[in-house]
Design a protein around this motif. Structure first.
Motif, short mmCIF file in Angstrom:
data_model
loop_
_atom_site.label_atom_id
_atom_site.label_comp_id
_atom_site.label_asym_id
_atom_site.label_seq_id
_atom_site.Cartn_x
_atom_site.Cartn_y
_atom_site.Cartn_z
N UNK A 134 18.74 45.71 47.13
CA UNK A 134 19.02 44.40 47.71
C UNK A 134 19.50 43.43 46.63
N UNK A 135 18.87 43.46 45.47
CA UNK A 135 19.30 42.58 44.38
C UNK A 135 20.73 42.90 43.96
N UNK A 136 21.07 44.18 43.90
CA UNK A 136 22.43 44.59 43.55
C UNK A 136 23.42 44.11 44.62
N UNK A 137 23.05 44.29 45.88
CA UNK A 137 23.93 43.84 46.97
C UNK A 137 24.13 42.33 46.92
N UNK A 138 23.06 41.58 46.63
CA UNK A 138 23.19 40.13 46.51
C UNK A 138 24.10 39.76 45.35
N UNK A 139 23.98 40.49 44.25
CA UNK A 139 24.85 40.25 43.10
C UNK A 139 26.31 40.47 43.42
N UNK A 140 26.58 41.44 44.26
CA UNK A 140 27.96 41.72 44.67
C UNK A 140 28.51 40.64 45.60
N UNK A 141 27.61 39.85 46.16
CA UNK A 141 28.03 38.77 47.06
C UNK A 141 28.04 37.42 46.33
N UNK A 142 28.19 37.45 45.03
CA UNK A 142 28.13 36.22 44.23
C UNK A 142 29.27 35.25 44.54
N UNK A 143 30.31 35.72 45.21
CA UNK A 143 31.43 34.84 45.56
C UNK A 143 31.16 34.02 46.83
N UNK A 144 30.05 34.28 47.50
CA UNK A 144 29.71 33.51 48.69
C UNK A 144 29.33 32.08 48.28
N UNK A 145 29.85 31.08 48.96
CA UNK A 145 29.58 29.68 48.57
C UNK A 145 28.09 29.33 48.47
N UNK A 146 27.26 29.89 49.34
CA UNK A 146 25.82 29.57 49.31
C UNK A 146 25.18 30.04 48.00
N UNK A 147 25.78 31.04 47.36
CA UNK A 147 25.23 31.57 46.12
C UNK A 147 25.31 30.57 44.95
N UNK A 148 26.09 29.54 45.13
CA UNK A 148 26.27 28.56 44.06
C UNK A 148 25.49 27.26 44.32
N UNK A 149 24.69 27.25 45.38
CA UNK A 149 23.97 26.03 45.76
C UNK A 149 22.49 26.13 45.42
N UNK A 150 21.88 24.97 45.28
CA UNK A 150 20.43 24.91 45.14
C UNK A 150 19.89 24.26 46.40
N UNK A 151 18.65 24.44 46.68
CA UNK A 151 17.61 25.09 45.89
C UNK A 151 17.70 26.62 45.95
N UNK A 152 17.02 27.23 44.99
CA UNK A 152 16.97 28.68 44.85
C UNK A 152 15.62 29.18 45.36
N UNK A 153 15.64 30.30 46.02
CA UNK A 153 14.40 30.95 46.44
C UNK A 153 14.13 32.11 45.49
N UNK A 154 12.97 32.08 44.86
CA UNK A 154 12.53 33.13 43.95
C UNK A 154 11.43 33.90 44.66
N UNK A 155 11.79 35.07 45.18
CA UNK A 155 10.84 35.87 45.97
C UNK A 155 10.28 36.97 45.08
N UNK A 156 8.95 36.98 44.97
CA UNK A 156 8.27 37.96 44.13
C UNK A 156 7.40 38.84 45.02
N UNK A 157 7.66 40.14 44.98
CA UNK A 157 6.88 41.10 45.73
C UNK A 157 5.71 41.56 44.86
N UNK A 158 4.50 41.36 45.36
CA UNK A 158 3.29 41.74 44.63
C UNK A 158 2.83 43.11 45.12
N UNK A 159 3.10 44.13 44.32
CA UNK A 159 2.76 45.50 44.71
C UNK A 159 1.29 45.80 44.43
#
Length: 138
Positions: free
Chosen positions: A26-51
């Protein structure tokens, strides 16, 4: 990037788990979508999965808002991962579902804080990642 996703792993044996592979994909797929306008806006969501591990697991179920960095405009959201999801073939769907839940939680948080947050654009971005998964299944 509008999303940061990562994992807290109390045990290195989890490195190759289905869930870690799904988070990485998912992180790789999001990185490939870096040209999407929303990717350049704030606020940022930092999601941490606690295993979970034998020695450690989250003391809550579901999601919780951890903290908000007002300077960087980063909302940290933690997700307690159920033990069965670590090795599940549905791990990527779980990651996507948590991201959508995090957007809903963020929408409410930012509304209460009077901070502009485009939840629909965030959902659309996650939809693009989810669509990539559906295309790869078919």
């Amino acid at each position: 990037m509008t999303f940061h996703i990562g994992a807290m792993m109390p045990d290195r044996s989890l490195d190759e788990s289905e869930l870690i592979q799904a988070i990485t994909k998912v992180a790789t797929d999001l990185g490939r979508l870096c040209d999407q306008p929303i990717q350049k806006k704030t606020p940022t969501l930092d999601i941490v999965f606690l295993l979970p591990s034998r020695q450690e697991k989250a003391d809550f179920i579901g999601l919780r808002l951890h903290s908000f960095d007002t300077v960087g405009q980063i909302l940290r959201i933690e997700s307690a991962v159920p033990e069965k999801m670590v090795t599940s073939i549905h791990a990527k769907r779980f990651v996507i579902a948590i991201m959508l839940d995090a957007i809903d939680a963020a929408r409410e948080f930012f509304r209460e804080q009077y901070i502009l947050f485009d939840a629909s654009e965030h959902q659309a971005l996650v939809g693009l990642v989810s669509t990539k998964e559906q295309l790869s299944i078919n």
